[in-house]
Write an enzyme that holds these catalytic residues in place. Structure first.
Site, short mmCIF file in Angstrom:
data_model
loop_
_atom_site.label_atom_id
_atom_site.label_comp_id
_atom_site.label_asym_id
_atom_site.label_seq_id
_atom_site.Cartn_x
_atom_site.Cartn_y
_atom_site.Cartn_z
N GLY A 172 0.80 -1.21 0.00
CA GLY A 172 0.00 0.00 0.00
C GLY A 172 0.83 1.26 0.00
N MET A 173 1.99 1.25 0.62
CA MET A 173 2.82 2.44 0.67
C MET A 173 3.69 2.59 -0.56
SD MET A 173 4.17 2.99 4.53
CE MET A 173 4.97 4.46 3.91
N GLY A 174 3.98 1.48 -1.21
CA GLY A 174 4.86 1.53 -2.37
C GLY A 174 5.55 0.21 -2.56
N VAL B 259 8.86 -2.49 -2.23
CA VAL B 259 9.93 -2.85 -1.31
C VAL B 259 11.04 -3.52 -2.11
CG1 VAL B 259 10.56 -4.18 0.73
CG2 VAL B 259 8.28 -3.18 0.56
N LYS C 127 11.86 0.46 1.57
CA LYS C 127 10.43 0.66 1.29
C LYS C 127 10.29 2.05 0.68
CE LYS C 127 7.18 -0.90 4.04
NZ LYS C 127 6.26 -1.68 3.19
N ASP D 39 -2.53 -1.97 11.70
CA ASP D 39 -2.73 -2.65 10.42
C ASP D 39 -2.09 -4.04 10.44
OD1 ASP D 39 -3.70 -2.93 7.85
OD2 ASP D 39 -1.95 -2.02 6.91
#
Length: 646
Positions: A396-398, A400, A415, A510
């Site tokens: 979700g953040m990008g 890795v 990340k 999460d």
């Protein structure tokens, strides 16, 4: 003038016959001095007591222990007085020997010994007097003691004068003890190598090896050091007594022996030895418990090794019994945990061996895959430090990436944060940095370590610990469901990680299979502490938000205040999915999912899978309770519950 050393020796020699006569007289009176006693025998023997006291008084007056020197005139005067006393003693003994009761063989033998001693009452004073002492090793009066009734003991009597040995030995035997005798120090030391004695009576002045040297050797040997030694002597010289006491003598008993004092001194000495033996035994048994504790630490504890310690009726025995039970439980529990970990490793190995592990279809509304806006080529070096050589995943953040840290060496995970997240809300950057600072406070083997936030070459990324293995998401998708024992093993580690975070005031927010990594040796690692909320707060309508909804607690969906119990709910869903291969609710839309969550319970895991224990199924149901107060109060309690399950 007679020198102090010669005075001490002369006092000793003059008192010795008194000790012999008094000792035999007391024993004869005990044997024949009842109501029907022969007065012709008893009368003279009782009169001897007064004569013995007079002799001791004369010796003590003319030859006091504190005398610096004594004139020969006084010594010769003492001899004349003692000869008078000797004559009276000889007369009394002759009268006693003529009594009818003296015909008894044992009485006659004792009377003969007394007559031989009486002949020496003044014999120690010759003309001129030999002023050369045999020994200056003498001892003072000892401590008083109580006369307790005690068990029979093995006692060694050491004296160069046979009559002294006989008198003291017979007296001790009458007290119920077993007696061995020795005539000198060498013989005494030899006796102690073959017999374990409870008490030793040791004469101070003896030819050859005197009492002091014998005492010193006894205290130097480990096997005899703890045997109490009572020094016996006709002397009571305080100056030389300190030397013996300092060398380890237990007590001092002057000759002649008073029966009551003898009984009291023997009882006190044996009682002190008993207490010392008890203390030494207690310490030795305590060391065995300590050694057993070390064995538990080293994993080599043997059951019932403390069985004999456990038979004690005191607190140490109780401790040994409780410790053995606990150690056996720990060993059983450790074996169970090791088996559960091996089961988990087998699950991981199965995924690693699969050439093309199948991935279960993910519903679009829950899809967490978002392509990074940043493209990194393999081999690229970022910030002149991190060399990228593999893409490890997309979230979700990008994206890795796996990289090598050229500056410090070793592998790290990069990340790379999606650019659109930061462009849509620049304030999120500062918030992200603060969350990273918070997550860095968590140092635990089950938590992926967050290193730093870096901006370089137009990219914003977080450097993290790299974990070689698989994600729990990949394990579930590949295996469908995992064995209950393996689930317990990963669950215990998951809640261990959450406990460490919650202690630092960090709530993950999460927890899901994608954020749980499993190394090849079965070690679980939770990642993304403190940064998951970035995605949720940037765009609450995004697919990422919907993708984690299946693991979100009701209070989180309603934007209510959160605490550690929110993570417990999510972790319960994770374990439920790992155990059953399905989510607790199967609704296809977020609204339907939320409605079902609030109105009904998920299917019992034990009903879906018969090999799931009621305890494990019940724990999962409590974790997924709608109301936080109905869930376990802490991750630590859940961890303990899982560790106790089979």
């Amino acid at each position: 003038m007679l020198a102090p050393d010669a005075v001490a020796e002369l006092r000793h020699d003059l008192r010795t016959p008194v000790n012999i006569i008094s000792g035999y007289a007391e024993m004869i009176l005990e044997d024949v001095g009842g109501e029907d006693a022969d007065s012709a025998l008893v009368g003279p023997l009782r009169a001897l007591g007064g004569e013995m006291r007079d002799i001791l008084r004369l010796v003590g007056t003319v030859l006091p222990p504190s005398a610096a020197a004594v004139s020969m005139h006084d010594v010769l005067g003492l001899r004349a007085q003692l000869r008078t006393n000797r004559d009276r003693v000889v007369a009394l003994l002759s009268a006693a020997a003529a009594a009818p009761a003296a015909a008894r063989e044992d009485v006659a033998a004792d009377l003969r010994r007394m007559q031989a001693a009486a002949a020496n009452i003044a014999g120690a004073i010759s003309d001129p007097v030999d002023a050369t002492p045999r020994s200056a090793d003498v001892i003072p009066s000892g401590v008083t003691a109580r006369a307790d009734a005690i068990a029979p003991a093995d006692i060694l009597v050491v004296d160069d004068v046979e009559d002294n040995r006989v008198v003291l030995g017979r007296r001790l035997e009458r007290l119920g003890h077993r007696v061995t005798t020795a005539s000198n120090g060498i013989e005494a030391l030899a006796c102690t190598t073959v017999t374990s004695f409870d008490l030793i009576f040791l004469d101070v002045i003896m030819p050859g090896m005197d009492g002091f040297e014998t005492l010193t050797r006894l205290k130097a040997r480990e096997d005899t050091r703890e045997i109490p030694v009572v020094m016996i002597s006709a002397l009571d010289d305080l100056a030389s007594a300190t030397r013996c006491i300092a060398a380890g003598a237990e007590d001092y008993l002057p000759k002649p022996f008073d029966p009551q004092i003898l009984r009291a001194r023997v009882g006190a000495s044996l009682e002190r030895k008993r207490l010392r033996d008890r203390e030494h035994d207690f310490l030795a048994q305590t060391m065995r418990v300590i050694d057993a504790a070390r064995a538990v630490e080293e994993g080599c504890y043997v059951s019932d090794v403390l069985a004999d310690v456990g038979t004690r009726g005191d607190e140490l025995g109780r401790l040994a019994r409780v410790f053995d039970n606990m150690a056996c439980e720990v060993r059983t529990r450790e074996a169970r945990l090791q088996q559960q970990l091996r089961d988990l490793r087998r699950e991981i190995d199965a995924v690693r061996r699969a050439t093309s592990p199948p991935r279960a279809p993910v519903r679009p509304e829950f899809d967490t895959t978002v392509t990074s806006s940043a493209t990194l080529q393999i081999g690229r070096v970022i910030g002149g430090r991190y060399e990228v050589f593999e893409i490890a995943g997309v979230g979700g953040m990008g994206s890795v990436f796996r990289a090598t840290d050229r500056e410090l060496g070793g592998e790290v995970a990069l990340k790379v944060v999606r650019l659109d997240l930061l462009e849509n809300d620049p304030a999120l950057l500062e918030w992200l940095k603060s969350e990273i600072r918070l997550s860095r406070r968590i140092t635990h083997p089950n938590v992926v370590r967050t290193h730093d936030y870096v901006e370089a070459d137009g990219l914003s990324f977080i450097t993290m610990e790299y974990v070689a293995g698989v994600s729990l998401r990949g394990l579930i998708d590949s295996r469908g469901a995992i064995a209950p024992s393996a689930c317990i093993a990963l669950g215990a580690q998951l809640f261990r990680a959450l406990h460490a975070a919650h202690e630092q005031g960090v709530v993950h927010r999460d927890v899901k299979p994608d954020n749980v990594l499993l190394s090849d040796d079965g070690v679980l690692k939770v990642m993304d502490f403190g940064i998951a909320r970035l995605v949720q707060t940037s765009d609450t309508a995004s697919l990422d938000h919907a993708g984690t909804l299946a693991y979100m607690a009701p209070e989180q969906i309603l934007a209510e205040p959160l605490d550690g119990r929110t993570d417990l709910y999510a972790a319960g869903v994770v374990l439920y999915e790992a155990l059953t291969g399905r989510l607790p609710y199967s609704e296809s839309s977020p609204m339907a999912l939320f409605a079902r969550m609030m109105t009904s319970k998920p299917p019992d895991a034990a009903e879906l899978r018969p090999d799931v224990s009621p305890a494990l199924s019940g724990l999962l149901m409590s974790l997924m309770a709608v109301t936080p107060d109905d869930r376990p109060s802490s991750a630590r309690k859940v961890e303990i519950a899982l560790e106790g399950m089979r």
